[in-house]
Design a protein around this motif. Structure first.
Motif, short mmCIF file in Angstrom:
data_model
loop_
_atom_site.label_atom_id
_atom_site.label_comp_id
_atom_site.label_asym_id
_atom_site.label_seq_id
_atom_site.Cartn_x
_atom_site.Cartn_y
_atom_site.Cartn_z
N SER A 103 -34.71 23.67 40.25
CA SER A 103 -33.84 22.58 40.68
C SER A 103 -34.64 21.33 40.98
CB SER A 103 -33.04 23.01 41.91
OG SER A 103 -33.90 23.45 42.93
N ALA A 298 -22.69 13.23 43.21
CA ALA A 298 -22.33 14.23 44.22
C ALA A 298 -20.86 14.12 44.60
CB ALA A 298 -23.22 14.08 45.45
N GLY A 302 -18.85 17.48 43.77
CA GLY A 302 -18.77 18.41 44.89
C GLY A 302 -17.88 17.98 46.02
N ALA A 306 -19.55 20.00 49.12
CA ALA A 306 -20.90 20.20 48.59
C ALA A 306 -21.90 20.34 49.72
CB ALA A 306 -21.29 19.03 47.69
N THR A 307 -22.88 21.21 49.53
CA THR A 307 -23.93 21.39 50.52
C THR A 307 -24.93 20.24 50.44
OG1 THR A 307 -25.35 22.66 49.03
CG2 THR A 307 -23.68 23.88 50.30
N GLU A 309 -28.09 20.50 49.93
CA GLU A 309 -28.98 20.75 48.80
C GLU A 309 -28.32 20.33 47.48
OE1 GLU A 309 -30.20 23.25 52.17
OE2 GLU A 309 -28.29 22.90 51.16
N GLU A 310 -27.04 20.62 47.32
CA GLU A 310 -26.34 20.24 46.10
C GLU A 310 -26.24 18.73 45.97
OE1 GLU A 310 -23.40 24.16 45.75
OE2 GLU A 310 -22.74 22.35 46.79
N LYS A 311 -25.96 18.06 47.08
CA LYS A 311 -25.90 16.60 47.05
C LYS A 311 -27.26 15.99 46.72
CE LYS A 311 -22.13 16.21 50.42
NZ LYS A 311 -21.75 15.73 51.78
N ARG A 313 -29.66 17.36 44.97
CA ARG A 313 -29.94 17.59 43.56
C ARG A 313 -29.26 16.52 42.70
NH1 ARG A 313 -27.76 22.52 42.93
NH2 ARG A 313 -29.62 23.43 43.86
N CYS A 314 -28.01 16.20 43.02
CA CYS A 314 -27.29 15.17 42.28
C CYS A 314 -27.90 13.79 42.51
CB CYS A 314 -25.83 15.17 42.71
SG CYS A 314 -24.90 16.64 42.25
#
Length: 345
Positions: A103, A298, A302, A306-307, A309-311, A313-314
């Protein structure tokens, strides 16, 4: 005569042997020259395959690849990689590409800096969300999709063009936006102050006050203190829930865009109370290299669910792939989601 024939036959059969014994051998210098030429040819054929360094997780879940068939894979390093070790490897093997099979948050600023100094491009294993960008930097190597990351350093010319784009869109939309803001503010005012000012962290870590429509009850955080908003937050009013779902609560932030504190597209600005905990994530500070935005990847993928971590990454994906075409694509997708009601919350 028979004796002569016999002698003749003898001479004919023995002559080649004598010639072979008399044929001079290839000089040692020429043999070495031929050997060096053959070695150079093989080396040249090997060099046609670009040399790469691969960062991947050392576990069974690692995606299988066929990179060795297309590249000269110099070394495979585990992630998260040590920036100092990676810098030594890059200086030693001088690869053309760094392929990251993990990631985006596995890359921190030191790794990006090392690659920039060594002139090494970074490509990340693409995920479904990356297709949202429709980026021209997409490629397929070793049977896997990859996306090329650009430099995270400032791009003065691009930033000026982005700023001009932000101002143009904001001014041209004023005829529609200002009456809409006035109507929403009048409705929200029935239950208290229509606008809500909140401190956020912007580009360069500078603090600024973001303005938005109030979506929570008055004094919602007096008892709890700063708390991250949740999809089904009980503090949100009925009107505020609709405003959040449609993202219209962010509309007053066009004032922050005019002031240059925000952009139309970029990472969402976070509150300083939360930043201290988020910086434990590798690469989180990279978000502050550019101005935060009203919308971004994000928010489109999401939403509030969205978590962190997901945000992140985006946000890192946008940071490395941003362009005017990407911004326009994300704005058009935001308008589409605005009429659809942002089903992801």
């Amino acid at each position: 005569m028979p004796g002569n024939d016999s002698a003749t036959r003898h001479d004919l059969t023995t002559t080649p042997r004598s010639e072979s014994r008399q044929r001079p051998e290839i000089p040692l210098q020429l043999q070495e020259l031929f050997a060096r030429h053959e070695q150079a040819t093989r080396s040249d054929q090997h060099r046609r395959r670009a040399r790469v360094v691969v960062l991947e997780a050392n576990d069974a879940a690692t995606t299988h690849d066929r990179l060795d068939e297309e590249f000269d894979v110099a070394v495979r390093l585990p992630v998260p990689a040590c920036a100092e070790e990676l810098a030594r490897v890059l200086a030693c093997v001088r690869p053309r590409l760094l392929l990251l099979k993990h990631s985006l948050e596995s890359i921190d600023d030191r790794i990006i800096t090392s690659c920039m100094r060594a002139g090494v491009e970074i490509m990340v294993l693409a995920r479904p969300v990356y297709g949202l960008l429709r980026a021209p930097a997409m490629a397929r190597f070793g049977g896997l999709p990859w996306i090329r990351l650009g430099s995270s350093a400032g791009r003065p010319r691009g930033e000026r063009l982005k700023r001009l784009f932000d101002l143009s869109v904001t001014v041209l939309s004023a005829a529609v936006v200002i009456p809409l803001i006035a109507v929403i503010a009048a409705v929200v005012a029935f239950t208290g102050p229509p606008f809500y000012l909140q401190q956020r962290v912007g580009a360069g870590g500078r603090l600024f006050r973001v303005v938005k429509f109030r979506t929570m009850r008055v004094g919602a955080e007096q008892a709890t203190g700063p708390v991250l908003a949740l999809p089904d937050d009980e503090r949100i009013t009925r009107l505020g829930r609709w405003l959040r779902r449609s993202r219209l609560d962010e509309l007053p932030q066009l004032w922050n865009v005019l002031r240059g504190e925000m952009s139309l597209v970029g990472p969402r600005p976070e509150r300083p109370e939360f930043i201290a905990g988020f910086t434990r994530l590798p690469g989180y500070d990279l978000r502050h290299l550019i101005r935060p935005g009203l919308t971004g990847i994000a928010q489109l993928t999401g939403g509030y669910a969205a978590t962190v971590e997901e945000k992140l990454r985006c946000d890192l994906l946008y940071l490395n792939c941003r362009s005017m075409r990407v911004d326009l694509t994300l704005l058009l997708l935001t308008l589409f989601e605005l009429f659809r009601g942002f089903p992801r919350g």
